[in-house]
Design a protein around this motif. Structure first.
Motif, PDB file in Angstrom:
ATOM      1  N   ARG A 216       0.860  -1.197   0.000  1.00  0.00           N
ATOM      2  CA  ARG A 216       0.000   0.000   0.000  1.00  0.00           C
ATOM      3  C   ARG A 216       0.892   1.241   0.000  1.00  0.00           C
ATOM      4  N   PRO A 217       0.714   2.160  -0.967  1.00  0.00           N
ATOM      5  CA  PRO A 217       1.665   3.278  -1.115  1.00  0.00           C
ATOM      6  C   PRO A 217       1.703   4.226   0.078  1.00  0.00           C
ATOM      7  N   THR A 218       2.862   4.798   0.302  1.00  0.00           N
ATOM      8  CA  THR A 218       3.063   5.811   1.328  1.00  0.00           C
ATOM      9  C   THR A 218       2.216   7.051   1.025  1.00  0.00           C
ATOM     10  N   ARG A 219       1.574   7.574   2.030  1.00  0.00           N
ATOM     11  CA  ARG A 219       0.790   8.796   1.850  1.00  0.00           C
ATOM     12  C   ARG A 219       1.711   9.982   1.593  1.00  0.00           C
ATOM     13  N   ILE A 220       1.290  10.858   0.706  1.00  0.00           N
ATOM     14  CA  ILE A 220       2.026  12.087   0.406  1.00  0.00           C
ATOM     15  C   ILE A 220       1.343  13.244   1.152  1.00  0.00           C
ATOM     16  N   TYR A 221       2.132  14.025   1.889  1.00  0.00           N
ATOM     17  CA  TYR A 221       1.579  15.025   2.812  1.00  0.00           C
ATOM     18  C   TYR A 221       1.711  16.468   2.319  1.00  0.00           C
ATOM     19  N   THR A 222       1.894  16.676   1.030  1.00  0.00           N
ATOM     20  CA  THR A 222       2.009  18.050   0.543  1.00  0.00           C
ATOM     21  C   THR A 222       0.721  18.847   0.749  1.00  0.00           C
ATOM     22  N   ASP A 223      -0.414  18.159   0.911  1.00  0.00           N
ATOM     23  CA  ASP A 223      -1.668  18.872   1.159  1.00  0.00           C
ATOM     24  C   ASP A 223      -1.680  19.563   2.516  1.00  0.00           C
ATOM     25  N   LEU A 224      -0.721  19.226   3.381  1.00  0.00           N
ATOM     26  CA  LEU A 224      -0.645  19.870   4.693  1.00  0.00           C
ATOM     27  C   LEU A 224      -0.010  21.258   4.624  1.00  0.00           C
ATOM     28  N   LEU A 225       0.692  21.563   3.545  1.00  0.00           N
ATOM     29  CA  LEU A 225       1.441  22.815   3.485  1.00  0.00           C
ATOM     30  C   LEU A 225       0.548  24.043   3.622  1.00  0.00           C
ATOM     31  N   GLU A 226      -0.612  24.019   2.990  1.00  0.00           N
ATOM     32  CA  GLU A 226      -1.496  25.195   3.070  1.00  0.00           C
ATOM     33  C   GLU A 226      -2.001  25.421   4.492  1.00  0.00           C
TER      34      GLU A 226
END
Length: 330
Positions: A216-226
């Motif tokens: 299961r792929p690692t979650r990407i957290y770029t949505d947290l930047l805003e």
């Protein structure tokens, strides 16, 4: 489910499975000392380019590649490669902007390269990154099978970089992981293959196999930047190698976890199958929480509401991580 030891069988540890975190950290420190590096943050190197910083992070997918190889399923590991790099930049308050990959193989394989490329494309879209190029090296005398790694570049204004210094009294907001991510797979693989094959049905979710759950792929957290940008974040932790001890990278404080996010079923399965102690689980895996943010308590609920996170604890004086009756130190 992980508040006690895993069982009465032969208890498995990460070091016994082949990875000693302490030795790895010592080796990294020795490498940096050799050329006098002084990293600006815990997660990324920064270069002052005038009105902002250029940041770089580099990482690979680790032994998760061995699960992909066993299943001959390579279409998701490119997502992991993007995630492990981009998430480190996010933990430093840096916006990832560009990526380059490095694929080393023992022999050319069109299918392998194509499927890895598919995963990279998905990861790039999720992280809003541009691929600037990459390298495929054929090295039969050096590599057995293949290895995948990459480097991510990001940009941050002078006031955007997170200095990584949590304050006593801060609240901790935890953000869920997607599962086991790309750390601790050496231990997880050893545990689940004691009595099972990767192609076996995953007992806690019959819709997937054990191997598919591990991939299961690692979650990407770029949505947290805003939302991070609209709050005064004192420190952040990307929960990767070293598990919950990563919180200690936010400063010499005590991190009291009072309401942890639930761990996905894969962690219960690994603990059970490997008779892994609760302490070893929290020292190795994210246990359902992939990212932690420290900020003033009056802002914490707002941040949690703007993400899919929640307030999981607080920062106190000391130097440990206190969770589920365990006291973890570096």
């Amino acid at each position: 489910m992980t508040g006690s030891d895993g069982g009465d069988g032969d208890s498995l540890t990460y070091a016994e499975a082949g990875v000693d975190i302490g030795d790895s950290e010592d080796a990294t420190a020795a490498l940096l000392a050799a050329f006098g590096s002084d990293l600006t943050t815990e997660y990324a190197g920064l270069l002052d380019i005038g009105d902002r910083y250029l940041a770089l992070a580099t990482d690979g997918v680790g032994t998760k590649l061995m699960v992909a190889d066993a299943l001959e399923e390579f279409s998701t590991i490119g997502i992991d490669c993007i995630a492990m790099n981009a998430n480190d930049l996010v933990a430093a308050g840096v916006t990832p902007v560009a990526f380059v990959d490095y694929l080393a193989v023992d022999e050319p394989d069109d299918r392998l390269a194509r499927e890895i490329g598919e995963g990279l494309a998905v990861g790039l879209e999720r992280a809003d990154l541009t691929l600037l190029g990459g390298e495929t090296a054929v090295m039969p005398e050096v590599v057995s099978g293949f290895d995948l790694a990459g480097t991510c570049a990001g940009l941050a204004g002078k006031g955007e970089v997170i200095d990584g210094d949590a304050e006593v009294g801060d609240a901790l907001v935890g953000v869920p992981s997607s599962g086991i991510h790309s750390n601790g797979l050496t231990l997880a693989r050893e545990a689940v293959t004691r009595d099972h094959e990767y192609g076996d049905e995953f007992p806690l979710d019959p819709e997937v196999t054990i191997g598919e759950e591990l991939l299961r792929p690692t979650r990407i957290y770029t949505d947290l930047l805003e939302p991070m940008g609209s709050h005064e974040i004192h420190a952040a932790a990307h929960v990767t190698g070293g598990g919950w001890t990563n919180l200690l990278r936010m400063g010499e404080r005590q991190y009291v976890i009072e309401d942890p996010l639930p761990a996905q079923p894969i962690f219960e399965f690994v603990q059970q199958e490997g008779s892994v102690s609760a302490e070893e689980m929290y020292r190795t895996f994210n246990m359902g929480t992939g990212f932690v943010l420290a900020l003033a308590p009056e802002e914490a609920e707002s941040l949690a509401a703007e993400t899919d996170g929640r307030v999981i604890g607080r920062v106190a004086a000391g130097e440990s991580v206190e969770i589920r009756g365990l006291s973890l130190s570096g």
